[in-house]
Design an enzyme around this catalytic site. Structure first.
Site, mmCIF file in Angstrom:
data_model
loop_
_atom_site.group_PDB
_atom_site.id
_atom_site.type_symbol
_atom_site.label_atom_id
_atom_site.label_comp_id
_atom_site.label_asym_id
_atom_site.label_seq_id
_atom_site.Cartn_x
_atom_site.Cartn_y
_atom_site.Cartn_z
ATOM 1 N N GLU A 58 0.830 -1.208 0.000
ATOM 2 C CA GLU A 58 0.000 0.000 0.000
ATOM 3 C C GLU A 58 0.863 1.256 0.000
ATOM 4 O O GLU A 58 1.941 1.294 0.602
ATOM 5 C CB GLU A 58 -0.947 0.052 1.199
ATOM 6 C CG GLU A 58 -2.180 -0.819 1.094
ATOM 7 C CD GLU A 58 -2.000 -2.155 1.770
ATOM 8 O OE1 GLU A 58 -2.911 -2.994 1.679
ATOM 9 O OE2 GLU A 58 -0.931 -2.370 2.381
ATOM 10 N N THR A 59 0.341 2.268 -0.668
ATOM 11 C CA THR A 59 0.883 3.627 -0.644
ATOM 12 C C THR A 59 -0.267 4.549 -0.292
ATOM 13 O O THR A 59 -1.382 4.386 -0.818
ATOM 14 C CB THR A 59 1.463 4.015 -2.011
ATOM 15 O OG1 THR A 59 2.540 3.135 -2.334
ATOM 16 C CG2 THR A 59 1.969 5.452 -2.015
#
Length: 291
Positions: A52-53
């Protein structure tokens, strides 16, 4: 016109660098969110190549301290656990706020309450629904794992939609193998995120947990906050606790990590709450992203 914005990378569910689950946080606080194309945010998430970002914006909900948007390399998520903790940790560092006990995060799932205590962050689950699944889906997911399940799988909808079940013990969980190709097909067919498998340590209120979401581009998540939330909700459903219960989760050993999660199921005035927490540490500081 391109601009540079601050960036951090935070290791979540650990106090030892590189032993937890990393998340990239891009600080877009000074930008107008409406001027940024979703494709730009998605491209950055693909480029970081992390599970995830996240992108930090000013809140649109006046009750919240900040807004976060969460992306995997494939899609935007309503909610995810370790990005929630990592983003809150980064927000506190970016903003310089200290001596606060509560933070409220705005995300697509709603407002998420976070608590800061003794250098640990925890979030309270917003959505914690469970759904019985068909025998066909149970059989299809059961075929994806080599270890026999000792409890009936149930779908926990906590943002992500996790199919959760237990195996005999922690060692069984750690040692089991997964048919990733089959699980990808099963998850895509039924619109589920993937599978959470856990096994209890003997004579201890601790579980070994593994999280698999190959259809979402995450073959095995090193340390999974939403998975821990799904496990807590599942344990309440299976064991029917009538008072508060705290337990620990270890995760990531098969991937060379040592993630440690604190979980609590609270019973208060007829209401049940689910809380997931741990420590965070910034491992990349003072970075900049072109956006």
């Amino acid at each position: 016109m391109s601009r540079t914005v601050p960036f951090k990378q935070v290791d979540v569910f650990t106090s030892t660098p590189y032993k937890g689950n990393p998340v990239a946080i891009v600080n877009c606080w000074d930008l107008d969110e409406s001027t940024i194309e979703q494709s730009t945010l998605q491209s950055i998430a693909v480029w970081t190549n992390l599970s995830e970002t996240t992108f930090l914006f000013k809140p649109t909900n006046e009750k919240c301290d900040y807004k976060v948007r969460i992306f995997t390399p494939k899609a935007e998520l309503e909610f995810a656990g370790h990005p929630t903790l990592g983003t809150c940790h980064a927000y506190l560092e970016f903003s310089g706020r200290k001596n606060v006990e509560k933070i409220y995060q705005e995300c697509a799932l709603g407002a998420v309450e976070l608590t800061i205590k003794d250098k640990k962050l925890s979030f309270k689950g917003v959505k914690t629904d469970v759904v019985s699944i068909s025998s066909d889906l149970t059989q299809e997911y059961t075929k994806c794992v080599t270890a026999p399940l000792v409890t009936e799988p149930i779908l926990a909808e906590v943002g992500p939609h996790w199919v959760v079940a237990l195996v005999e013990d922690n060692k069984t969980c750690f040692d089991m193998e997964i048919d990733y190709e089959l699980m990808t097909k099963v998850a895509a067919k039924h619109g589920t995120t993937g599978m959470i498998i856990a096994g209890k340590f003997p004579d201890s209120e601790k579980y070994e947990m593994r999280a698999f979401a190959p259809a979402a581009g995450v073959v095995e998540d090193p340390v999974c906050g939403s998975g821990a939330l799904a496990l807590a909700r599942y344990l309440q459903e299976v064991k029917k606790f009538d008072s508060s219960y705290e337990f620990e989760i270890s995760q990531g050993g098969r991937l060379g990590r040592q993630g440690e999660i604190k979980a609590a199921i609270t019973h208060s005035e007829g209401s049940i709450g689910y809380h997931i927490g741990g420590q965070c540490i910034s491992v990349v500081n003072n970075g900049e992203f072109l956006i």
